[in-house]
Design a protein around this motif. Structure first.
Motif, PDB file in Angstrom:
ATOM      1  N   SER A  48       0.984  -1.137  -0.079  1.00 34.96           N
ATOM      2  CA  SER A  48       0.113  -0.092  -0.059  1.00 34.96           C
ATOM      3  C   SER A  48       0.931   1.182  -0.119  1.00 34.96           C
ATOM      4  O   SER A  48       0.538   2.228  -0.722  1.00 34.96           O
ATOM      5  CB  SER A  48      -0.879   0.092   1.127  1.00 34.96           C
ATOM      6  N   THR A  49       1.938   1.324   0.693  1.00 37.99           N
ATOM      7  CA  THR A  49       2.938   2.308   0.849  1.00 37.99           C
ATOM      8  C   THR A  49       3.287   2.683  -0.895  1.00 37.99           C
ATOM      9  O   THR A  49       3.279   3.928  -1.230  1.00 37.99           O
ATOM     10  CB  THR A  49       3.925   2.185   1.569  1.00 37.99           C
ATOM     11  N   TYR A  50       3.717   1.861  -1.588  1.00 36.95           N
ATOM     12  CA  TYR A  50       4.082   1.877  -2.965  1.00 36.95           C
ATOM     13  C   TYR A  50       3.023   2.675  -3.425  1.00 36.95           C
ATOM     14  O   TYR A  50       3.042   3.308  -4.586  1.00 36.95           O
ATOM     15  CB  TYR A  50       4.663   0.735  -3.706  1.00 36.95           C
ATOM     16  N   GLU A  51       1.817   2.148  -3.662  1.00 39.37           N
ATOM     17  CA  GLU A  51       0.728   2.479  -4.215  1.00 39.37           C
ATOM     18  C   GLU A  51       0.221   3.999  -3.918  1.00 39.37           C
ATOM     19  O   GLU A  51       0.013   4.562  -4.890  1.00 39.37           O
ATOM     20  CB  GLU A  51      -0.473   1.618  -3.901  1.00 39.37           C
ATOM     21  N   LEU A  52       0.640   4.301  -2.872  1.00 38.90           N
ATOM     22  CA  LEU A  52       0.298   5.787  -2.379  1.00 38.90           C
ATOM     23  C   LEU A  52       1.384   6.411  -3.105  1.00 38.90           C
ATOM     24  O   LEU A  52       0.825   7.659  -3.604  1.00 38.90           O
ATOM     25  CB  LEU A  52       0.321   5.868  -0.963  1.00 38.90           C
ATOM     26  N   GLU A  53       2.362   6.010  -3.215  1.00 39.14           N
ATOM     27  CA  GLU A  53       3.598   6.759  -4.096  1.00 39.14           C
ATOM     28  C   GLU A  53       3.323   6.905  -5.421  1.00 39.14           C
ATOM     29  O   GLU A  53       3.469   8.182  -5.851  1.00 39.14           O
ATOM     30  CB  GLU A  53       5.030   6.295  -3.554  1.00 39.14           C
ATOM     31  N   ILE A  54       2.981   5.810  -6.079  1.00 42.81           N
ATOM     32  CA  ILE A  54       2.436   6.012  -7.469  1.00 42.81           C
ATOM     33  C   ILE A  54       1.567   6.880  -7.524  1.00 42.81           C
ATOM     34  O   ILE A  54       1.581   7.712  -8.547  1.00 42.81           O
ATOM     35  CB  ILE A  54       2.069   4.687  -8.026  1.00 42.81           C
ATOM     36  N   LYS A  55       0.473   6.904  -6.637  1.00 41.90           N
ATOM     37  CA  LYS A  55      -0.878   7.919  -6.829  1.00 41.90           C
ATOM     38  C   LYS A  55      -0.424   9.299  -6.669  1.00 41.90           C
ATOM     39  O   LYS A  55      -0.815  10.238  -7.439  1.00 41.90           O
ATOM     40  CB  LYS A  55      -1.894   7.640  -5.632  1.00 41.90           C
ATOM     41  N   LYS A  56       0.613   9.464  -5.671  1.00 41.64           N
ATOM     42  CA  LYS A  56       1.139  10.903  -5.690  1.00 41.64           C
ATOM     43  C   LYS A  56       1.847  11.456  -7.050  1.00 41.64           C
ATOM     44  O   LYS A  56       1.613  12.681  -7.617  1.00 41.64           O
ATOM     45  CB  LYS A  56       2.495  11.043  -4.590  1.00 41.64           C
ATOM     46  N   ALA A  57       2.602  10.331  -7.616  1.00 45.24           N
ATOM     47  CA  ALA A  57       3.375  10.879  -9.028  1.00 45.24           C
ATOM     48  C   ALA A  57       2.421  11.044  -9.932  1.00 45.24           C
ATOM     49  O   ALA A  57       2.261  11.745 -10.879  1.00 45.24           O
ATOM     50  CB  ALA A  57       4.255   9.854  -9.326  1.00 45.24           C
ATOM     51  N   ARG A  58       1.252  10.198 -10.142  1.00 45.98           N
ATOM     52  CA  ARG A  58       0.052  10.349 -10.892  1.00 45.98           C
ATOM     53  C   ARG A  58      -0.643  11.772 -10.782  1.00 45.98           C
ATOM     54  O   ARG A  58      -0.771  12.603 -11.773  1.00 45.98           O
ATOM     55  CB  ARG A  58      -0.811   9.194 -10.937  1.00 45.98           C
ATOM     56  N   ASP A  59      -0.966  12.132  -9.380  1.00 47.23           N
ATOM     57  CA  ASP A  59      -1.411  13.233  -9.066  1.00 47.23           C
ATOM     58  C   ASP A  59      -0.653  14.576  -9.501  1.00 47.23           C
ATOM     59  O   ASP A  59      -1.389  15.631  -9.967  1.00 47.23           O
ATOM     60  CB  ASP A  59      -2.030  13.295  -7.653  1.00 47.23           C
ATOM     61  N   LEU A  60       0.619  14.505  -9.344  1.00 43.45           N
ATOM     62  CA  LEU A  60       1.483  15.584  -9.851  1.00 43.45           C
ATOM     63  C   LEU A  60       1.654  15.781 -11.406  1.00 43.45           C
ATOM     64  O   LEU A  60       1.579  16.644 -11.847  1.00 43.45           O
ATOM     65  CB  LEU A  60       2.892  15.367  -9.222  1.00 43.45           C
ATOM     66  N   ALA A  61       1.511  14.715 -12.093  1.00 49.33           N
ATOM     67  CA  ALA A  61       1.564  14.820 -13.508  1.00 49.33           C
ATOM     68  C   ALA A  61       0.273  15.288 -13.977  1.00 49.33           C
ATOM     69  O   ALA A  61       0.245  16.149 -15.043  1.00 49.33           O
ATOM     70  CB  ALA A  61       1.712  13.365 -13.919  1.00 49.33           C
ATOM     71  N   LEU A  62      -1.073  14.874 -13.141  1.00 47.36           N
ATOM     72  CA  LEU A  62      -2.272  15.363 -13.975  1.00 47.36           C
ATOM     73  C   LEU A  62      -2.161  16.933 -13.512  1.00 47.36           C
ATOM     74  O   LEU A  62      -3.021  17.794 -14.184  1.00 47.36           O
ATOM     75  CB  LEU A  62      -3.233  14.667 -13.211  1.00 47.36           C
ATOM     76  N   GLY A  63      -1.773  17.099 -12.303  1.00 53.02           N
ATOM     77  CA  GLY A  63      -1.796  18.627 -12.128  1.00 53.02           C
ATOM     78  C   GLY A  63      -1.089  19.621 -12.717  1.00 53.02           C
ATOM     79  O   GLY A  63      -1.579  20.609 -13.286  1.00 53.02           O
ATOM     80  N   SER A  64      -0.029  18.926 -13.188  1.00 50.84           N
ATOM     81  CA  SER A  64       0.955  19.808 -14.321  1.00 50.84           C
ATOM     82  C   SER A  64       0.165  19.658 -15.586  1.00 50.84           C
ATOM     83  O   SER A  64       0.093  20.845 -16.046  1.00 50.84           O
ATOM     84  CB  SER A  64       2.274  19.273 -14.395  1.00 50.84           C
ATOM     85  N   MET A  65      -0.348  18.650 -15.830  1.00 48.67           N
ATOM     86  CA  MET A  65      -1.090  18.840 -17.256  1.00 48.67           C
ATOM     87  C   MET A  65      -2.386  19.859 -17.132  1.00 48.67           C
ATOM     88  O   MET A  65      -2.538  20.833 -17.894  1.00 48.67           O
ATOM     89  CB  MET A  65      -1.782  17.301 -17.686  1.00 48.67           C
ATOM     90  N   ASN A  66      -3.032  19.778 -15.952  1.00 52.47           N
ATOM     91  CA  ASN A  66      -4.294  20.625 -15.910  1.00 52.47           C
ATOM     92  C   ASN A  66      -3.860  22.274 -15.795  1.00 52.47           C
ATOM     93  O   ASN A  66      -4.617  23.113 -16.170  1.00 52.47           O
ATOM     94  CB  ASN A  66      -5.082  20.229 -14.458  1.00 52.47           C
ATOM     95  N   GLU A  67      -2.646  22.510 -15.165  1.00 49.53           N
ATOM     96  CA  GLU A  67      -2.148  23.801 -15.167  1.00 49.53           C
ATOM     97  C   GLU A  67      -2.081  24.421 -16.421  1.00 49.53           C
ATOM     98  O   GLU A  67      -2.338  25.690 -16.904  1.00 49.53           O
ATOM     99  CB  GLU A  67      -0.761  24.116 -14.231  1.00 49.53           C
TER     100      GLU A  67
END
Length: 108
Positions: A48-67
């Motif tokens: 689950s810790t690894y899954e949380l890190e992957i989610k953070k990386a995905r959220d950062l990428a999506l945030g960058s795209m949205n900006e």
């Protein structure tokens, strides 16, 4: 920002296309070291810790795209694709998350 994997917005009219927008994020090798060198948080065979890190990386990428889409005047991104790349080699076990889509403006 409305983000969809579909090529259109059902029931809405797209009035302007702004083109391709992207976002990227890197998940460093230290995550692997932290996860597997000490106590593991494994539930049902999943880390689950690894899954949380992957989610953070995905959220950062999506945030960058949205900006980027927002800065062009878009209120949606359509045709979004998310990809995960193991860079390996000189980058160790670094994973890069990339997201791409088409920035558009639709009538609300």
């Amino acid at each position: 920002m409305l983000v969809l994997t579909t090529p259109n917005i059902e029931g809405k009219k797209i009035v302007q296309y702004f083109g391709l927008v992207t976002g990227e994020s890197l998940l460093g090798a230290n995550v692997y070291k932290d996860l597997f060198s000490g106590v593991r948080d494994v539930v049902g065979g999943r880390t689950s810790t690894y899954e949380l890190e992957i989610k953070k990386a995905r959220d950062l990428a999506l945030g960058s795209m949205n900006e980027k889409a927002d800065s062009r005047g878009a209120n949606a991104v359509i045709g979004v694709r998310i990809k995960y790349h193991n860079l390996g080699g000189t980058m160790g076990n670094t994973i890069m998350v990339t997201v791409t889509g088409t920035a558009v403006k639709y009538e609300e």
